[in-house]
Structure formats: structure tokens, C-alpha cells
Design a protein around this motif. Structure first.
Motif, PDB file in Angstrom:
ATOM      1  N   SER A  58     -43.753   9.694  -9.492  1.00 17.47           N
ATOM      2  CA  SER A  58     -43.073   9.236  -8.282  1.00 17.47           C
ATOM      3  C   SER A  58     -43.182  10.329  -7.229  1.00 17.47           C
ATOM      4  O   SER A  58     -42.718  11.457  -7.438  1.00 17.47           O
ATOM      5  CB  SER A  58     -41.605   8.906  -8.563  1.00 17.47           C
ATOM      6  N   GLN A  60     -43.253  10.992  -2.660  1.00 17.16           N
ATOM      7  CA  GLN A  60     -42.668  10.460  -1.426  1.00 17.16           C
ATOM      8  C   GLN A  60     -43.745  10.312  -0.368  1.00 17.16           C
ATOM      9  O   GLN A  60     -44.448  11.258  -0.029  1.00 17.16           O
ATOM     10  CB  GLN A  60     -41.553  11.376  -0.904  1.00 17.16           C
ATOM     11  N   ARG A  61     -43.867   9.099   0.174  1.00 17.10           N
ATOM     12  CA  ARG A  61     -44.801   8.878   1.273  1.00 17.10           C
ATOM     13  C   ARG A  61     -44.225   9.460   2.564  1.00 17.10           C
ATOM     14  O   ARG A  61     -43.054   9.818   2.642  1.00 17.10           O
ATOM     15  CB  ARG A  61     -45.059   7.383   1.468  1.00 17.10           C
ATOM     16  N   ASP A  63     -43.484   7.914   5.167  1.00 12.48           N
ATOM     17  CA  ASP A  63     -42.445   7.060   5.746  1.00 12.48           C
ATOM     18  C   ASP A  63     -41.155   7.062   4.933  1.00 12.48           C
ATOM     19  O   ASP A  63     -40.214   6.326   5.235  1.00 12.48           O
ATOM     20  CB  ASP A  63     -42.949   5.624   5.900  1.00 12.48           C
ATOM     21  N   GLY A  64     -41.107   7.891   3.899  1.00 15.59           N
ATOM     22  CA  GLY A  64     -39.908   8.013   3.079  1.00 15.59           C
ATOM     23  C   GLY A  64     -39.886   7.121   1.860  1.00 15.59           C
ATOM     24  O   GLY A  64     -39.041   7.295   0.980  1.00 15.59           O
ATOM     25  N   SER A  65     -40.791   6.167   1.765  1.00 12.83           N
ATOM     26  CA  SER A  65     -40.825   5.281   0.605  1.00 12.83           C
ATOM     27  C   SER A  65     -41.486   5.967  -0.575  1.00 12.83           C
ATOM     28  O   SER A  65     -42.188   6.978  -0.421  1.00 12.83           O
ATOM     29  CB  SER A  65     -41.560   3.981   0.942  1.00 12.83           C
ATOM     30  N   ALA A  66     -41.273   5.415  -1.751  1.00 12.60           N
ATOM     31  CA  ALA A  66     -41.813   6.011  -2.971  1.00 12.60           C
ATOM     32  C   ALA A  66     -43.240   5.550  -3.225  1.00 12.60           C
ATOM     33  O   ALA A  66     -43.611   4.412  -2.920  1.00 12.60           O
ATOM     34  CB  ALA A  66     -40.940   5.650  -4.163  1.00 12.60           C
ATOM     35  N   LEU A  67     -44.034   6.443  -3.759  1.00 15.68           N
ATOM     36  CA  LEU A  67     -45.376   6.123  -4.229  1.00 15.68           C
ATOM     37  C   LEU A  67     -45.383   6.337  -5.731  1.00 15.68           C
ATOM     38  O   LEU A  67     -45.114   7.445  -6.209  1.00 15.68           O
ATOM     39  CB  LEU A  67     -46.422   7.015  -3.568  1.00 15.68           C
ATOM     40  N   THR A  68     -45.651   5.285  -6.497  1.00 16.51           N
ATOM     41  CA  THR A  68     -45.647   5.363  -7.949  1.00 16.51           C
ATOM     42  C   THR A  68     -46.961   4.833  -8.502  1.00 16.51           C
ATOM     43  O   THR A  68     -47.814   4.333  -7.751  1.00 16.51           O
ATOM     44  CB  THR A  68     -44.489   4.553  -8.558  1.00 16.51           C
ATOM     45  N   ASN A  71     -48.198   1.376  -7.497  1.00 19.30           N
ATOM     46  CA  ASN A  71     -48.878   1.180  -6.213  1.00 19.30           C
ATOM     47  C   ASN A  71     -50.385   1.375  -6.310  1.00 19.30           C
ATOM     48  O   ASN A  71     -51.103   1.111  -5.340  1.00 19.30           O
ATOM     49  CB  ASN A  71     -48.328   2.147  -5.164  1.00 19.30           C
TER      50      ASN A  71
END
Length: 213
Positions: A58, A60-61, A63-68, A71
Motif C-alpha cells: 500500500s 500513497q498516490r 492525490d492522496g488515494s491508496a495504490l495497492t 490497482n
């Protein structure tokens, strides 16, 4: 005088021979049908003979969203690890990827490919800085970072390394693997691109991979 072989025994022997031949052909045809298809012919990419799933992670992109790892599924991903203060390898690689992306857009396959830049310098690469850096090359490139624990977990899963080296001025540089990882639509580490990166060759190989799935 030779004793003649009864016609019934000849017929039985012939049936057994035909059955054996049919069985052998069936086994051969079955093995050909079940065998994995040959790997695609590529110019520069190296594919692993046994793709393996990427470990859970996990990040952090920008834009604040998670990258897991979730994705990474559903498209081909070309992942490159670096940092925004990188003097040569990172900007040169991303500039090459920009050329590749332009060609993929011309061929209409950008919906099936993602370029991912992951910073291994989270102390200096804030989300704002990282976003500005990557968007200079393409607004479609995805960028993310994380803690050293998160980054190390992912890089080890992909067979990559990075290390920070202090410099005489009191700062530091980051040495990192220069290869780009190829992740297939099943979220598996499928192969890699090694430098030097040539846009035409990478574009050709990605198109071949896209057409193979």
C-alpha cells in the motif's frame, strides 16, 4: 509347412495396433493442446518463465488515494522506481516513456497500459512535488511513494534495490535499480526492461504484449 494364422487373430492384432496408434496420437495432440503457448517475440523486454504475483503493498498516490496490488490488475503496468532529485537516469527514462506513451496513444491502446513512477525518496518527494515532476512528462503517468518499510516490501517483491548515500555537503543521493518492471494484467511480475531504453523498441514490445492477451 507353416501353420496359417487364423484370420480372427490377425483382425484382433490389427485392432490392437490401431488402438495403440490412436492412443499415442491422442496423447501427443493433448500435450500440444495443453502446452503453454510460446512466448511472444520481443525486441528488448525480458519475460520471466514463471510470473509471480506482486506481494501485497500500500502506497500513497499524489492525490492522496491508496495504490495497492489490486490497482495493478486489468492492464499492463510498466513500473519504474526513482526520485525527483535524480540527476540523469530518472528524467531520461521518463522522457523515453513519454515517447512510448505518445506512440501507444497513436495506436489506441493506452487504455490497456499504465506507466507507474514510484519515488524511493519520500522524505523530499512530497505529494505536490512528485505530482509536478511526473506531470511534466505526462499527465497520464501515475506516481506514488510510501514509507521505507512499505517501499522495501515492494522493491524486494519485484527484485529491485535502493540505498541512500550521504554526500560531503550533508545531503544524500539515492542509488536505485535502473530496470523497469513489467506487470501483467493478472498483477504478476512478468518481466522487465533493462537500460538503455529505446522508445521504438519498448513501444513495439508493449504492443506485442497487449496483442498477446
Amino acid at each position: 509347412m507353416k501353420t496359417p494364422i487364423p484370420s480372427g487373430r490377425i483382425g484382433l492384432a490389427l485392432v490392437l495396433v490401431i488402438a495403440a496408434l490412436a492412443l499415442a496420437f491422442g496423447l501427443w495432440a493433448g500435450s500440444r493442446w495443453l502446452a503453454d503457448p510460446p512466448p511472444p517475440s520481443l525486441q528488448t523486454a525480458v519475460l520471466y518463465p514463471d510470473p509471480r504475483p506482486v506481494a501485497e503493498f500500500s502506497l500513497q498516490r499524489t492525490d492522496g488515494s491508496a495504490l495497492t496490488e489490486a490497482n495493478l490488475r486489468g492492464h499492463w503496468t510498466i513500473a519504474f522506481f526513482g526520485f525527483t532529485h535524480c540527476p540523469d537516469i530518472c528524467p531520461t527514462t521518463l522522457a523515453t516513456f513519454r515517447q512510448v506513451w505518445t506512440e501507444l496513444a497513436r495506436r489506441g491502446v493506452t487504455d490497456r497500459v499504465r506507466f507507474l513512477f514510484i519515488s524511493v525518496d519520500p522524505e523530499r518527494d512530497t505529494p505536490e512535488k512528485l505530482a509536478s515532476y511526473v506531470q511534466f512528462f505526462s499527465k497520464d503517468f501515475v506516481a506514488a511513494t510510501g514509507t521505507d518499510e512499505q517501499l522495501t516490501r515492494l522493491t524486494r517483491s519485484l527484485g529491485l534495490l535502493y540505498v541512500r548515500d550521504p554526500d560531503p555537503a550533508g545531503g544524500y543521493n539515492v542509488d536505485h535499480s535502473a530496470s523497469s518492471i513489467i506487470i501483467d494484467p493478472d498483477g504478476r511480475r512478468a518481466g522487465l526492461f533493462r537500460p538503455p531504453f529505446v522508445a521504438e523498441q519498448i513501444s513495439s514490445d508493449i504492443l506485442t504484449l497487449v496483442e498477446s492477451r
